[in-house]
Design an enzyme around this catalytic site. Structure first.
Site, PDB file in Angstrom:
ATOM      1  N   LYS A 235       0.880  -1.172   0.000  1.00  0.00           N
ATOM      2  CA  LYS A 235       0.000   0.000   0.000  1.00  0.00           C
ATOM      3  C   LYS A 235       0.917   1.221   0.000  1.00  0.00           C
ATOM      4  O   LYS A 235       1.567   1.522   1.000  1.00  0.00           O
ATOM      5  CB  LYS A 235      -0.905  -0.002   1.223  1.00  0.00           C
ATOM      6  CG  LYS A 235      -1.900   1.136   1.223  1.00  0.00           C
ATOM      7  CD  LYS A 235      -2.880   1.009   2.374  1.00  0.00           C
ATOM      8  CE  LYS A 235      -4.033   1.996   2.253  1.00  0.00           C
ATOM      9  NZ  LYS A 235      -3.630   3.373   2.198  1.00  0.00           N
ATOM     10  N   GLU A 283      -1.163   4.705  -8.044  1.00  0.00           N
ATOM     11  CA  GLU A 283      -0.844   5.663  -6.986  1.00  0.00           C
ATOM     12  C   GLU A 283       0.383   6.472  -7.418  1.00  0.00           C
ATOM     13  O   GLU A 283       1.381   5.897  -7.848  1.00  0.00           O
ATOM     14  CB  GLU A 283      -0.551   4.875  -5.696  1.00  0.00           C
ATOM     15  CG  GLU A 283      -0.396   5.705  -4.453  1.00  0.00           C
ATOM     16  CD  GLU A 283      -1.704   5.932  -3.675  1.00  0.00           C
ATOM     17  OE1 GLU A 283      -2.809   5.570  -4.171  1.00  0.00           O
ATOM     18  OE2 GLU A 283      -1.620   6.485  -2.569  1.00  0.00           O
ATOM     19  N   ARG A 428     -17.118   0.389  -1.980  1.00  0.00           N
ATOM     20  CA  ARG A 428     -16.195  -0.112  -0.966  1.00  0.00           C
ATOM     21  C   ARG A 428     -16.719  -1.466  -0.540  1.00  0.00           C
ATOM     22  O   ARG A 428     -17.685  -1.578   0.193  1.00  0.00           O
ATOM     23  CB  ARG A 428     -16.189   0.839   0.232  1.00  0.00           C
ATOM     24  CG  ARG A 428     -15.053   0.614   1.191  1.00  0.00           C
ATOM     25  CD  ARG A 428     -15.144   1.571   2.364  1.00  0.00           C
ATOM     26  NE  ARG A 428     -15.017   2.975   1.978  1.00  0.00           N
ATOM     27  CZ  ARG A 428     -13.859   3.562   1.691  1.00  0.00           C
ATOM     28  NH1 ARG A 428     -12.741   2.880   1.733  1.00  0.00           N
ATOM     29  NH2 ARG A 428     -13.823   4.828   1.359  1.00  0.00           N
ATOM     30  N   LYS A 434      -7.559  -3.296   2.983  1.00  0.00           N
ATOM     31  CA  LYS A 434      -6.337  -2.561   3.299  1.00  0.00           C
ATOM     32  C   LYS A 434      -5.893  -2.859   4.720  1.00  0.00           C
ATOM     33  O   LYS A 434      -6.693  -2.882   5.647  1.00  0.00           O
ATOM     34  CB  LYS A 434      -6.519  -1.057   3.070  1.00  0.00           C
ATOM     35  CG  LYS A 434      -7.687  -0.443   3.791  1.00  0.00           C
ATOM     36  CD  LYS A 434      -7.862   1.025   3.412  1.00  0.00           C
ATOM     37  CE  LYS A 434      -9.025   1.630   4.158  1.00  0.00           C
ATOM     38  NZ  LYS A 434      -9.444   2.936   3.706  1.00  0.00           N
TER      39      LYS A 434
HETATM   40  P1  AMP Z   1      -7.213   4.892   2.244  1.00  0.00           P
HETATM   41  O1  AMP Z   1      -6.796   6.115   1.470  1.00  0.00           O
HETATM   42  O2  AMP Z   1      -6.570   4.795   3.586  1.00  0.00           O
HETATM   43  O3  AMP Z   1      -8.718   4.720   2.256  1.00  0.00           O
HETATM   44  O4  AMP Z   1      -6.635   3.599   1.450  1.00  0.00           O
HETATM   45  C1  AMP Z   1      -6.976   3.292   0.129  1.00  0.00           C
HETATM   46  C2  AMP Z   1      -6.014   3.965  -0.820  1.00  0.00           C
HETATM   47  O5  AMP Z   1      -4.741   3.356  -0.812  1.00  0.00           O
HETATM   48  C3  AMP Z   1      -6.411   3.844  -2.275  1.00  0.00           C
HETATM   49  O6  AMP Z   1      -7.433   4.725  -2.626  1.00  0.00           O
HETATM   50  C4  AMP Z   1      -5.117   4.165  -2.978  1.00  0.00           C
HETATM   51  O7  AMP Z   1      -4.988   5.571  -3.121  1.00  0.00           O
HETATM   52  C5  AMP Z   1      -4.056   3.720  -2.008  1.00  0.00           C
HETATM   53  N1  AMP Z   1      -3.230   2.596  -2.483  1.00  0.00           N
HETATM   54  C6  AMP Z   1      -1.891   2.501  -2.287  1.00  0.00           C
HETATM   55  N2  AMP Z   1      -1.401   1.383  -2.822  1.00  0.00           N
HETATM   56  C7  AMP Z   1      -2.442   0.726  -3.404  1.00  0.00           C
HETATM   57  C8  AMP Z   1      -2.558  -0.509  -4.115  1.00  0.00           C
HETATM   58  N3  AMP Z   1      -1.517  -1.320  -4.336  1.00  0.00           N
HETATM   59  N4  AMP Z   1      -3.810  -0.854  -4.561  1.00  0.00           N
HETATM   60  C9  AMP Z   1      -4.875  -0.057  -4.330  1.00  0.00           C
HETATM   61  N5  AMP Z   1      -4.814   1.108  -3.662  1.00  0.00           N
HETATM   62  C10 AMP Z   1      -3.614   1.503  -3.190  1.00  0.00           C
END
Ligand code: AMP
Length: 568
Positions: A235, A283, A428, A434
């Site tokens: 991530k 990203e 979602r 995550k």
């Molecule tokens: P959050 O922003 O905490 O809701 O976490 C989700 C976000 O993590 C996504 O919207 C992406 O911007 C980010 N992200 C980072 N790495 C990845 C990945 N490998 N796959 C999908 N999302 C990712």
């Protein structure tokens, strides 16, 4: 416009979704195609079709002044009305004088919106808004103001407007949804539906599509509990970006669907040479090129929101686009294909592109560095577009190991994805999970700001924040925090809050609920201090989330989930 406003009143008066869509369907059928098309856009809470980049740029404060002027009411009366309604549109409907004469048409309102968007400067815009509202009946004004502020508050979402279109023109909901997604224009969708031509809707590249979202998990066990075959990626701590590539041009869009190409001038070139038109999901991160891994989010922050990027900045803070999904390739939407198939399409697409660093397929070996020396030549070391490596984990132990490695690489944690799942924009679900370092954080919306103490006496540094109720209709305050932001951020926020105050209470200002913060806390208690029924212990602001719109903040259900998990 009066008819549309009357329909909106009826929609607001019922909580039943079927009744709401019925009212919309009847209304659309009673209008000319042009009027129905514009109305569908307004009913979705938009001023212009989704794909257009046009915005009105009319602030809440300016609208407030116009309503004050045209109604002749003083600040105290307006503030009292605002307290009763919590919505400037409803205030306008109550305080503006009745008028006789010709009512406005929705087409006139739409044309005037275009004039407002084209006008330069707040004063020029305000003059057109004032003229428009002065010609409206109070009921029309109520909804014109609501459309301008981007929130109708009648319990109608774009998805319900899609249902209404299907009902009005005897189409299936799936046909309407697909056409609307491809076109990014619910007005154009109405036109095609009314002519029975929905199947002819074609993908409009360069209008951002919704992105797929992930659900948080609390443990490695939970991470493997929802599906049999998991693809695991790091991530990356940057900003989400959707890239559209066609005819040698590449443009990038943020999760709030804003175009961000200008902020990253080094990226388009790296993608423009793709052999096919495509939409990629990934990203953007600050990248340490010699070492081959991402740098912290705080480094990337210097690059955000800039229109002009200096050469120095390009050199000192280079970025990379870590690509992890593909939505469109080979002239086809591929969102319905399972992830394992999209991964293959993505590998092929990027393998054909020499500038892209990859790892000989999506299955990567564990490695401290990523996107580095795949083929050992200089061009690839400089690659700006990197296929995010994909790992596999079959046990919680393996997942823990990957999590530790991801953190060692400086990344935030892991994304765990169901290899059999389709790409579902805007949703979602449990297909993407995550796993983050900080287990409990909430994305909240600032509802009020207070002046601080000591060295923060002149700035708005203490923020009251809220989460959405279950229907996402109402914000419920859940806490207050005053640490975590830098002085520069506080100064910037202070200016924003001053410009977007809806009620000035002296030491405290109720503000437009638009700013999203990520807050961490030690634990959560049940409490009647806040409307949400919860209070946070030691809340602290982790960071501003300018990449998220208020709509994307967490709901009370997420808060309840955290509360229940911690009390196990
Ligand atoms: P959050 O922003 O905490 O809701 O976490 C989700 C976000 O993590 C996504 O919207 C992406 O911007 C980010 N992200 C980072 N790495 C990845 C990945 N490998 N796959 C999908 N999302 C990712």
């Amino acid at each position: 416009m009066q008819q549309l406003a009357i329909a909106c009143e009826a929609i607001a008066a019922t909580a039943k979704k079927l009744l709401k869509t019925g009212i919309v369907a009847d209304y659309l059928k009673s209008r000319t195609t042009d009027e129905a098309a514009v109305s569908a856009i307004f009913l979705s809470g938009r001023v212009f079709p989704a794909w257009e980049e046009t915005t009105l740029q009319v602030g809440g404060r300016s609208l407030w002044q116009i309503v004050a002027e045209l109604s002749g009411r003083d600040e105290a009366e307006l503030t009292a009305a605002y307290r009763r309604h919590g919505d400037l549109g409803a205030v306008a409907g109550e305080v503006l004088p009745e008028r006789t004469g010709q009512s406005l048409t929705v087409l006139e309102v739409e044309q005037t919106f275009r004039q407002i968007a084209a006008a330069r400067g707040p004063a020029a815009k305000a003059a057109i808004v004032r003229d428009l509202i002065s010609r409206a009946t109070p009921l029309e004004a109520k909804y014109i103001v609501k459309i301008i502020t981007g929130d109708l508050r009648i319990g109608l979402k774009e998805s319900l407007v899609e249902e209404a279109i299907a009902r009005a023109y005897a189409a299936t909901l799936a046909e309407v949804q697909l056409a609307n997604m491809l076109l990014g224009d619910i007005g154009q969708t109405v036109r095609l539906a009314s002519e029975g031509r929905l199947a002819q809707a074609e993908m409009r590249l360069f209008h951002p599509l919704g992105i797929m979202l992930a659900s948080p998990i609390e443990s490695a066990e939970e991470g493997l509990s929802y599906f049999a075959e998991a693809a695991v990626e790091d991530k990356y701590d940057g900003i989400r970006a959707q890239a559209h590539v066609a005819n040698g041009e590449a443009r990038f869009f943020s999760r709030t669907r804003d175009e961000i190409t200008e902020s990253f001038p080094e990226l388009p070139d790296a993608l423009a040479g793709l052999s096919q038109d495509a939409i990629l999901d990934g990203e953007i991160v600050a990248w340490d090129y010699p070492a081959g891994h991402a740098r912290p989010f705080s480094v990337l922050q210097q690059r955000l929101g800039r229109k002009k990027v200096s050469d120095k900045m390009l050199q000192e803070t280079p970025v990379a686009f870590l690509v992890f999904d593909v939505l469109y390739a080979n002239g086809e939407l591929v969102m319905d294909r399972p992830l394992w198939e999209r991964a293959r399409i993505l590998d092929d697409l990027l393998a054909a592109e020499r500038k892209v660093a990859h790892h000989g397929g999506s299955e990567a070996r564990s490695n401290r560095a990523q996107g580095k020396l795949a083929f050992g030549d200089q061009e690839e070391i400089a690659a700006r577009v990197i296929r995010a490596p994909v790992f596999r984990a079959a046990s919680p132990n393996e997942l823990e190991e990957l999590f530790a490695q991801a953190q060692e690489r400086g990344n935030e944690g892991l994304m765990i994805k169901d290899l059999g799942s389709a790409y579902t924009p805007g949703k979602r679900g449990k297909s993407w999970l995550k796993m983050k370092r900080e287990l409990a954080t909430l994305d909240v919306v600032v509802t009020a700001a207070e002046y601080g103490h000591g060295k923060r006496v002149g700035v708005l540094s203490d923020y009251t924040f809220a989460v959405w109720d279950a229907n996402k209709d109402k914000l419920l305050n859940i806490g207050k925090a005053y640490s975590g932001l830098t002085d520069a951020e506080i100064a910037e926020m202070t200016q924003w809050f001053l410009d977007h105050t809806v009620e000035d209470q002296g030491f405290r200002r109720v503000v437009e609920p638009k700013i999203v913060l990520e807050v961490a806390f030690n634990n959560m208690m049940e409490s009647d201090r806040h409307e949400s029924g919860y209070a946070l212990r030691f809340p602290r602001i982790v960071r501003l989330r300018p990449d998220k719109s208020a709509d994307e903040a967490d709901t009370i259900e997420r808060a309840r989930e955290i509360f229940e998990k911690q009390s196990l």
